[in-house]
Design an enzyme around this catalytic site. Structure first.
Site, PDB file in Angstrom:
ATOM      1  N   ARG A  37     -13.636  -8.915  -2.640  1.00  0.00           N
ATOM      2  CA  ARG A  37     -13.267  -8.427  -1.306  1.00  0.00           C
ATOM      3  C   ARG A  37     -12.921  -6.927  -1.373  1.00  0.00           C
ATOM      4  NH1 ARG A  37      -8.064  -6.378   1.037  1.00  0.00           N
ATOM      5  NH2 ARG A  37      -8.142  -6.859   3.239  1.00  0.00           N
ATOM      6  N   VAL A  38     -13.451  -6.166  -0.451  1.00  0.00           N
ATOM      7  CA  VAL A  38     -13.070  -4.760  -0.321  1.00  0.00           C
ATOM      8  C   VAL A  38     -12.291  -4.614   0.976  1.00  0.00           C
ATOM      9  CG1 VAL A  38     -13.900  -2.380  -0.079  1.00  0.00           C
ATOM     10  CG2 VAL A  38     -15.107  -3.976  -1.584  1.00  0.00           C
ATOM     11  N   GLY A  39     -11.125  -3.997   0.903  1.00  0.00           N
ATOM     12  CA  GLY A  39     -10.300  -3.801   2.098  1.00  0.00           C
ATOM     13  C   GLY A  39     -10.623  -2.485   2.780  1.00  0.00           C
ATOM     14  N   ASP A  40      -9.745  -2.094   3.667  1.00  0.00           N
ATOM     15  CA  ASP A  40      -9.966  -0.876   4.464  1.00  0.00           C
ATOM     16  C   ASP A  40      -9.618   0.407   3.723  1.00  0.00           C
ATOM     17  OD1 ASP A  40      -7.272  -1.867   4.474  1.00  0.00           O
ATOM     18  OD2 ASP A  40      -6.799  -0.356   5.973  1.00  0.00           O
ATOM     19  N   THR A  53       0.818  -1.212   0.000  1.00  0.00           N
ATOM     20  CA  THR A  53       0.000   0.000   0.000  1.00  0.00           C
ATOM     21  C   THR A  53       0.854   1.265   0.000  1.00  0.00           C
ATOM     22  OG1 THR A  53      -1.780  -1.154   1.074  1.00  0.00           O
ATOM     23  CG2 THR A  53      -1.745   1.212   1.381  1.00  0.00           C
ATOM     24  N   THR A  55      -1.869   1.115   6.511  1.00  0.00           N
ATOM     25  CA  THR A  55      -1.520  -0.097   5.764  1.00  0.00           C
ATOM     26  C   THR A  55      -1.541  -1.277   6.712  1.00  0.00           C
ATOM     27  OG1 THR A  55       0.114  -1.178   4.354  1.00  0.00           O
ATOM     28  CG2 THR A  55       0.985   0.245   6.093  1.00  0.00           C
ATOM     29  N   GLY A  56      -1.909  -2.431   6.208  1.00  0.00           N
ATOM     30  CA  GLY A  56      -1.935  -3.596   7.085  1.00  0.00           C
ATOM     31  C   GLY A  56      -3.090  -4.515   6.739  1.00  0.00           C
ATOM     32  N   GLY A  92      -6.365  -5.359   6.372  1.00  0.00           N
ATOM     33  CA  GLY A  92      -7.490  -4.437   6.280  1.00  0.00           C
ATOM     34  C   GLY A  92      -8.722  -4.792   7.099  1.00  0.00           C
TER      35      GLY A  92
END
Ligand code: ASP
Length: 209
Positions: A102-105, A74, A124-125, A127
């Site tokens: 899938r949707v991340g953060d 990221t 970052t990480g 999510g």
């Protein structure tokens, strides 16, 4: 636009209308990420998709990207301008071998990205943990409600709350006075900053904050 968030076709049309440069999907292809995907899918017993069109085979440009310690790709930025406006932005390819859909953060305002008049955060990480804990907003809200410093609020969330849950990652953040915090609970986080005097600092591991 009066809107806060746009996705998919509508976002693409909006971007084209505003002359955002467009590139083919092959632009985002790197051999090392492709190899990492292959290994992750193999380990999970899942089939490998076709190589994307327009992409030739080639050498591995950045071997360290396969290293599990470097699994997050990221890029984020947080900025404060001379008028006191804070902005935050985050861009990602997501997590290796994520499920289709899938949707991340990262695009979730308040999860992986957030800015208000007092504070801006880009994360970052892993999510899912950042969404569940509404991490970016939580840091700004703690500052405001508890009257604590940005560093304290960021450490409380990243080094305590997330660690207790096993949520890997880190954040970069700025407040309206130009104080910054960049805590991470992973082995390293590529990061840098530039202040109003033009002083630049960069770091990867725990040698600078
Ligand atoms: N936070 C991103 C996601 O979960 C991954 C990353 O930071 O690399 O999609």
């Amino acid at each position: 636009s009066p809107h806060v968030m746009m996705i998919r076709d509508g976002a693409e049309v909006f971007a084209r209308e505003h002359n955002v440069e467009m590139v083919p999907e092959s632009y985002f292809f790197t051999e090392s990420r492709w190899n990492a995907l292959q290994r992750a899918l193999e380990a999970q017993g899942r089939p490998m998709p076709q190589r994307p069109p327009g992409v030739a085979g080639g050498a591995d440009e950045a071997a360290h990207e396969d290293d599990p310690e470097h699994k997050f790709g990221t890029v984020g930025a947080v900025a404060l301008d001379r008028h006191g406006n804070i902005a935050a932005a985050t861009s990602t390819g997501g997590m290796t071998a994520k499920r289709f859909g899938r949707v991340g953060d990262v695009p979730i305002i308040g999860g992986g990205t957030y800015a208000n008049q007092q504070c801006g955060v880009s994360a970052t990480g892993h999510g899912e943990f950042f969404i569940r804990n509404v991490v970016a907003y939580d840091i700004c809200a703690r500052m405001q409600y508890l009257g604590i410093s940005l560093q304290q609020a960021a450490d409380d969330v990243v080094m305590n709350r997330l660690v207790q849950q096993g949520g890997d990652g880190g954040i970069i953040a700025l407040d309206a006075r130009g104080n910054f915090a960049m805590p991470f609970n992973s082995a390293g986080m590529y990061r840098g900053r530039i202040d109003a005097a033009g002083r630049v600092t960069t770091a990867i591991f725990r040698d600078e904050r």
